[in-house]
Design an enzyme around this catalytic site. Structure first.
Site, short mmCIF file in Angstrom:
data_model
loop_
_atom_site.label_atom_id
_atom_site.label_comp_id
_atom_site.label_asym_id
_atom_site.label_seq_id
_atom_site.Cartn_x
_atom_site.Cartn_y
_atom_site.Cartn_z
N GLU A 44 -83.09 -27.66 7.86
CA GLU A 44 -82.54 -26.73 6.89
C GLU A 44 -81.49 -27.44 6.03
O GLU A 44 -80.73 -28.28 6.51
CB GLU A 44 -81.88 -25.57 7.63
CG GLU A 44 -81.22 -24.53 6.74
CD GLU A 44 -80.47 -23.47 7.53
OE1 GLU A 44 -80.27 -22.37 6.98
OE2 GLU A 44 -80.08 -23.73 8.70
N LYS A 110 -85.06 -17.65 2.57
CA LYS A 110 -84.55 -17.20 3.87
C LYS A 110 -84.20 -15.71 3.83
O LYS A 110 -83.40 -15.26 3.02
CB LYS A 110 -83.31 -18.01 4.23
CG LYS A 110 -82.74 -17.75 5.61
CD LYS A 110 -81.55 -18.68 5.84
CE LYS A 110 -80.94 -18.53 7.23
NZ LYS A 110 -79.78 -19.44 7.40
N CYS A 144 -83.91 -20.95 10.24
CA CYS A 144 -82.74 -20.84 11.12
C CYS A 144 -82.53 -19.43 11.67
O CYS A 144 -83.17 -19.03 12.62
CB CYS A 144 -81.51 -21.36 10.39
SG CYS A 144 -80.18 -21.88 11.52
#
Length: 257
Positions: A44, A110, A144
């Site tokens: 990331e 995300k 994540c």
């Protein structure tokens, strides 16, 4: 359709808010992978580290890092993916980009911004789950904090592979290990997690634990040091396990909004 997929996971330290230095460092690590793998996975925010200073560190989809990814994909004859800070239509995203060898780009923003670090204040959340096709594999990219939310990761598209890229700190690494394995088991799919290593510009420590798990949660590869990990996945093995156990056929039906 290809059943085998050769992958490389780049578990590395990242230089704080220095895209050029990170591109140079990463290029030195992946240059030996030409024609040796089908997919390279970076962490990331691989170009900056997990900074909340989006204003000073953003790029665009026409920027230097995307151009570099396209160049690497073409030269290495491999797809390459990871997330970086992108500004689009006046807002900032922690954007996962997947670049194929022909330089086709697929992106995913995300969904779950990490409120504990203030990511929700600096970045806009994505609104769409993304599933892409590569070499006959159905792949779902995730980032994540998405890992903590199983409904968003739910395998309703017959995915062969979930990919999580992360900057997941060492002090909560047990959750990373546990949830990665859980996502593999509950979705009956290969699950890749690539985490960074080292200490970032905010003095947060990262211990890696990049890994690949199979559809039954068995560990294929795992690492606690800075290194490039490689392995080969077999899509036929996932299909065999699903056909044998049929767990996905018993899942609850509901809609994600």
């Amino acid at each position: 359709m290809e059943n085998k997929l050769r992958i490389a996971l780049i578990q590395t330290e990242l230089l704080w808010e220095d895209p050029q230095a990170n591109r140079t460092m990463l290029q030195s690590k992946i240059k030996g992978l030409a024609n040796a793998v089908d997919l390279i996975v970076l962490p990331e925010m691989f170009s900056t580290g997990f900074t909340m200073d989006a204003i000073s560190n953003f790029e665009t989809m026409q920027g230097e890092t995307l151009n570099w990814l396209k160049q690497m994909a073409r030269q290495l004859n491999s797809a390459i993916c990871g997330s970086l800070i992108i500004k689009e239509a006046g807002v900032y995203y922690n954007r996962f980009v997947f670049v194929q060898p022909d330089t086709t780009v697929t992106h995913y923003d995300k969904r779950h911004t990490f409120t504990l670090a203030g990511e929700d204040k600096a970045f806009s959340s994505g609104t769409h789950k993304v599933v892409l096709q590569y070499k006959g594999w159905t792949i779902c990219p995730l980032v994540c904090y998405d890992l903590r939310f199983p409904v968003w990761s739910r395998n309703t598209e017959d995915c062969d592979l979930l990919i999580y890229v992360a900057n997941w700190p060492n002090k909560r690494i047990l959750a990373w290990d546990t949830l990665l394995r859980a996502r593999a088991i509950e979705n009956m799919t290969y699950t890749i997690g690539v985490n960074r290593f080292g200490v970032d510009g905010k003095n947060i420590e990262y211990s890696g634990h990049s890994a690949v798990y199979d559809a039954l949660g068995q560990t294929i590869i795992f690492s606690e040091k800075e290194e490039v990990l490689t392995t080969t996945l077999d899509r036929f093995e996932v299909l065999q396990q699903r056909n044998k156990f049929k767990f996905l056929e018993d899942r609850d039906q509901f809609t994600v909004r």
